[in-house]
Design a protein around this motif. Structure first.
Motif, PDB file in Angstrom:
ATOM      1  N   SER A  24       4.901   1.768  -0.509  1.00 56.59           N
ATOM      2  CA  SER A  24       4.617   1.714   0.931  1.00 56.59           C
ATOM      3  C   SER A  24       5.284   0.511   1.586  1.00 56.59           C
ATOM      4  N   GLY A  25       5.374  -0.605   0.878  1.00 61.02           N
ATOM      5  CA  GLY A  25       6.014  -1.779   1.450  1.00 61.02           C
ATOM      6  C   GLY A  25       7.457  -1.510   1.814  1.00 61.02           C
ATOM      7  N   ALA A  26       8.189  -0.849   0.905  1.00 62.48           N
ATOM      8  CA  ALA A  26       9.585  -0.522   1.163  1.00 62.48           C
ATOM      9  C   ALA A  26       9.705   0.513   2.272  1.00 62.48           C
ATOM     10  N   VAL A  27       8.794   1.478   2.298  1.00 66.83           N
ATOM     11  CA  VAL A  27       8.823   2.506   3.341  1.00 66.83           C
ATOM     12  C   VAL A  27       8.607   1.869   4.710  1.00 66.83           C
ATOM     13  N   LEU A  28       7.620   0.998   4.812  1.00 66.32           N
ATOM     14  CA  LEU A  28       7.330   0.362   6.097  1.00 66.32           C
ATOM     15  C   LEU A  28       8.455  -0.574   6.519  1.00 66.32           C
ATOM     16  N   ALA A  29       9.076  -1.243   5.549  1.00 66.77           N
ATOM     17  CA  ALA A  29      10.168  -2.148   5.873  1.00 66.77           C
ATOM     18  C   ALA A  29      11.375  -1.399   6.409  1.00 66.77           C
ATOM     19  N   SER A  30      11.516  -0.129   6.000  1.00 73.41           N
ATOM     20  CA  SER A  30      12.666   0.667   6.433  1.00 73.41           C
ATOM     21  C   SER A  30      12.433   1.375   7.767  1.00 73.41           C
ATOM     22  N   LYS A  39       0.387   0.634   6.862  1.00 71.41           N
ATOM     23  CA  LYS A  39      -0.068   0.600   5.481  1.00 71.41           C
ATOM     24  C   LYS A  39      -1.545   0.969   5.410  1.00 71.41           C
ATOM     25  N   GLU A  40      -1.962   1.362   4.220  1.00 74.40           N
ATOM     26  CA  GLU A  40      -3.361   1.661   3.951  1.00 74.40           C
ATOM     27  C   GLU A  40      -3.819   0.851   2.735  1.00 74.40           C
ATOM     28  N   LEU A  41      -5.002   1.163   2.226  1.00 71.51           N
ATOM     29  CA  LEU A  41      -5.584   0.374   1.141  1.00 71.51           C
ATOM     30  C   LEU A  41      -4.669   0.301  -0.072  1.00 71.51           C
ATOM     31  N   GLN A  42      -4.065   1.425  -0.436  1.00 68.78           N
ATOM     32  CA  GLN A  42      -3.223   1.472  -1.628  1.00 68.78           C
ATOM     33  C   GLN A  42      -1.753   1.597  -1.255  1.00 68.78           C
ATOM     34  N   ARG A  43      -0.890   1.109  -2.128  1.00 72.21           N
ATOM     35  CA  ARG A  43       0.559   1.130  -1.886  1.00 72.21           C
ATOM     36  C   ARG A  43       1.155   2.519  -2.087  1.00 72.21           C
ATOM     37  N   LEU A  95      -3.075  -1.874  -5.225  1.00 70.82           N
ATOM     38  CA  LEU A  95      -3.624  -2.397  -3.976  1.00 70.82           C
ATOM     39  C   LEU A  95      -2.518  -2.927  -3.066  1.00 70.82           C
ATOM     40  N   SER A  96      -2.616  -2.604  -1.776  1.00 75.87           N
ATOM     41  CA  SER A  96      -1.694  -3.160  -0.796  1.00 75.87           C
ATOM     42  C   SER A  96      -1.961  -4.653  -0.614  1.00 75.87           C
ATOM     43  N   PRO A  97      -0.937  -5.432  -0.252  1.00 78.95           N
ATOM     44  CA  PRO A  97      -1.148  -6.868  -0.042  1.00 78.95           C
ATOM     45  C   PRO A  97      -2.015  -7.137   1.182  1.00 78.95           C
ATOM     46  N   GLY A  98      -2.744  -8.233   1.128  1.00 80.25           N
ATOM     47  CA  GLY A  98      -3.581  -8.623   2.264  1.00 80.25           C
ATOM     48  C   GLY A  98      -4.916  -9.156   1.800  1.00 80.25           C
ATOM     49  N   ASP A  99      -5.394 -10.196   2.494  1.00 77.55           N
ATOM     50  CA  ASP A  99      -6.658 -10.830   2.113  1.00 77.55           C
ATOM     51  C   ASP A  99      -7.829  -9.849   2.211  1.00 77.55           C
ATOM     52  N   ARG A 100      -7.835  -9.023   3.253  1.00 77.96           N
ATOM     53  CA  ARG A 100      -8.958  -8.104   3.444  1.00 77.96           C
ATOM     54  C   ARG A 100      -9.032  -7.098   2.316  1.00 77.96           C
ATOM     55  N   TYR A 101      -7.904  -6.566   1.903  1.00 79.98           N
ATOM     56  CA  TYR A 101      -7.909  -5.593   0.808  1.00 79.98           C
ATOM     57  C   TYR A 101      -8.359  -6.248  -0.497  1.00 79.98           C
ATOM     58  N   ARG A 102      -7.943  -7.488  -0.721  1.00 82.17           N
ATOM     59  CA  ARG A 102      -8.398  -8.190  -1.929  1.00 82.17           C
ATOM     60  C   ARG A 102      -9.904  -8.413  -1.891  1.00 82.17           C
ATOM     61  N   ARG A 103     -10.421  -8.739  -0.730  1.00 83.15           N
ATOM     62  CA  ARG A 103     -11.870  -8.919  -0.595  1.00 83.15           C
ATOM     63  C   ARG A 103     -12.602  -7.611  -0.873  1.00 83.15           C
ATOM     64  N   MET A 104     -12.023  -6.492  -0.446  1.00 83.89           N
ATOM     65  CA  MET A 104     -12.659  -5.201  -0.681  1.00 83.89           C
ATOM     66  C   MET A 104     -12.752  -4.892  -2.167  1.00 83.89           C
ATOM     67  N   VAL A 105     -11.695  -5.186  -2.915  1.00 84.30           N
ATOM     68  CA  VAL A 105     -11.733  -4.944  -4.355  1.00 84.30           C
ATOM     69  C   VAL A 105     -12.741  -5.875  -5.019  1.00 84.30           C
ATOM     70  N   GLN A 113     -10.922   0.107  -6.058  1.00 86.83           N
ATOM     71  CA  GLN A 113      -9.764   0.229  -6.948  1.00 86.83           C
ATOM     72  C   GLN A 113      -9.307   1.678  -7.089  1.00 86.83           C
ATOM     73  N   GLU A 114     -10.246   2.610  -7.156  1.00 81.10           N
ATOM     74  CA  GLU A 114      -9.913   4.017  -7.378  1.00 81.10           C
ATOM     75  C   GLU A 114      -9.721   4.801  -6.077  1.00 81.10           C
ATOM     76  N   GLN A 115      -9.885   4.146  -4.943  1.00 83.19           N
ATOM     77  CA  GLN A 115      -9.915   4.850  -3.657  1.00 83.19           C
ATOM     78  C   GLN A 115      -8.513   5.179  -3.163  1.00 83.19           C
ATOM     79  N   LEU A 116      -7.889   6.161  -3.773  1.00 82.58           N
ATOM     80  CA  LEU A 116      -6.622   6.678  -3.269  1.00 82.58           C
ATOM     81  C   LEU A 116      -6.896   8.065  -2.708  1.00 82.58           C
ATOM     82  N   THR A 117      -7.301   8.102  -1.450  1.00 82.32           N
ATOM     83  CA  THR A 117      -7.616   9.354  -0.760  1.00 82.32           C
ATOM     84  C   THR A 117      -6.966   9.337   0.615  1.00 82.32           C
TER      85      THR A 117
END
Length: 359
Positions: A24-30, A39-43, A95-105, A113-117
């Motif tokens: 997702s990082g590369a997709v968003l950068a392009s 971006k969302e919770l997972q890459r 996990l996508s980068p970001g303080d909030r996402y790290r706090r969620m995990v 961690q398993e929330q890829l929906t």
């Protein structure tokens, strides 16, 4: 006429194997300037968002446009997008980068961690928070049929889950997810949200994951119950029905009709049945709360919102969309059909889903 906009979460996958790809990082950068990709919770996922529209034809163009843009950006980094609410193939999400996402995990462990929906969120314009909460109070029994119609997640970690929407079951692990009580007023709604955050069980208001809620950043009701739809036609169908529900509920509120006093426990059972059955078996009827064939329940939904759809110019489109949905099947039905026809090849399921996402 009320505006309507759609957010769709899309899976990023390998064109060769169908396995989810953490790109997702590369997709968003392009992405080009002005392309609404987030971006969302997972890459392994990316979100698109349409602009508010008042005509469903315009919304249909927008949905296809942003699916196409996401596909183009994914292909530029060697991946594809698929409108799948869960990955058919096994995946260990990143996990996508970001303080909030790290706090969620840290706070929610495996739930995060398993929330890829991937869901579909429909925003419908309202004139005020008071009108918005009146709508939320009155659409509660009609949300489960939207889940059944949109169901597009039969596989989980390489296995058939037995559900048409297993995403709904996985999403339900979050502490605030699912149906809610009647609020009665905007003040009561906001007091409830503040109290929930005050418990410390939620990080912030963004984690108020009701099936339908007041949007934080827009003057809209946000209906969040649906899976992302495999076919863009179904996305527009769900959006049209969502607007019809909002308009019908607002009219009832203005006319002094009280919301139905339905217990949250019954609403949860209706949602479970919708996620389990999709449109192939009985659902819980939104009026009688007894078992009824899916077609009967959807016909009841059409009868409920019919006058509003007619006034909005959407009735014929919705009736044709419903007929097509029952003829073709929802995303879960299509995925299972491809799985059977391919001799149990989940890669073939993803390949067909890629094709349908942007066709």
């Amino acid at each position: 006429m009320r505006s309507v906009g759609v957010e769709e979460e899309l899976l990023l996958v390998s064109a060769d194997s169908g396995e989810p790809q953490a790109v997702s990082g590369a997709v968003l950068a392009s992405a080009a300037e002005g392309e609404e990709l987030e971006k969302e919770l997972q890459r392994e996922q990316v979100e698109t968002g349409t602009r508010p529209r008042t005509q469903m034809m315009d919304l249909a163009v927008e949905v296809r446009r942003w699916r196409g843009a996401a596909s183009q950006r994914a292909r530029s980094v060697g991946a594809e997008v698929a409108a799948l609410a869960t990955s058919p193939l096994a995946v260990d999400p990143s996990l996508s980068p970001g303080d909030r996402y790290r706090r969620m995990v840290t706070e929610y462990g495996l739930t995060a961690q398993e929330q890829l929906t991937c869901g579909c969120h429909v925003h419908v314009g309202v004139e005020s928070d008071e009108e918005g909460v009146a709508v939320l109070d009155r659409i509660r029994p009609w949300l489960a049929p939207l889940l059944a119609m949109s169901a597009n997640s039969p596989f989980w970690q390489g296995e058939d889950s037995g559900y048409a929407s297993y995403r709904n079951r996985v999403w339900g692990r979050w502490p605030s997810a699912g149906p809610v009580e009647v609020f009665g007023s905007a003040r009561a709604y906001h007091e409830r949200v503040r109290a929930m955050i005050g418990t410390g069980a939620l990080l912030d208001e963004g984690m108020v994951y009701f099936d339908a809620r007041l949007a934080r950043n827009y003057p809209t009701v946000e209906i969040r119950v649906a899976d992302v739809c495999l076919d863009a036609h179904d996305t527009v169908l769900i959006a049209a029905l969502a607007r019809g529900l909002v308009e019908t509920a607002a009219r009832a509120w203005r006319e002094g009709e009280p919301p139905a006093a339905i217990d949250v426990g019954l609403l949860r059972l209706a949602a479970w049945r919708a996620g389990r059955s999709g449109i192939l078996d009985d659902l819980v009827h939104p009026v009688t709360f007894e078992p009824a064939p899916a077609r009967t329940v959807v016909e009841a939904l059409l009868e409920h919102v019919g006058p509003a759809l007619s006034d909005l110019g959407d009735l014929t489109r919705v009736e044709e969309g419903v007929a097509e949905l029952f003829r073709r099947g929802n995303g879960a039905d299509v995925q299972r059909a491809v799985f059977e026809e391919s001799g149990g090849d989940l890669g073939a399921v993803v390949a067909e889903s890629i094709r349908r996402t942007v066709s």
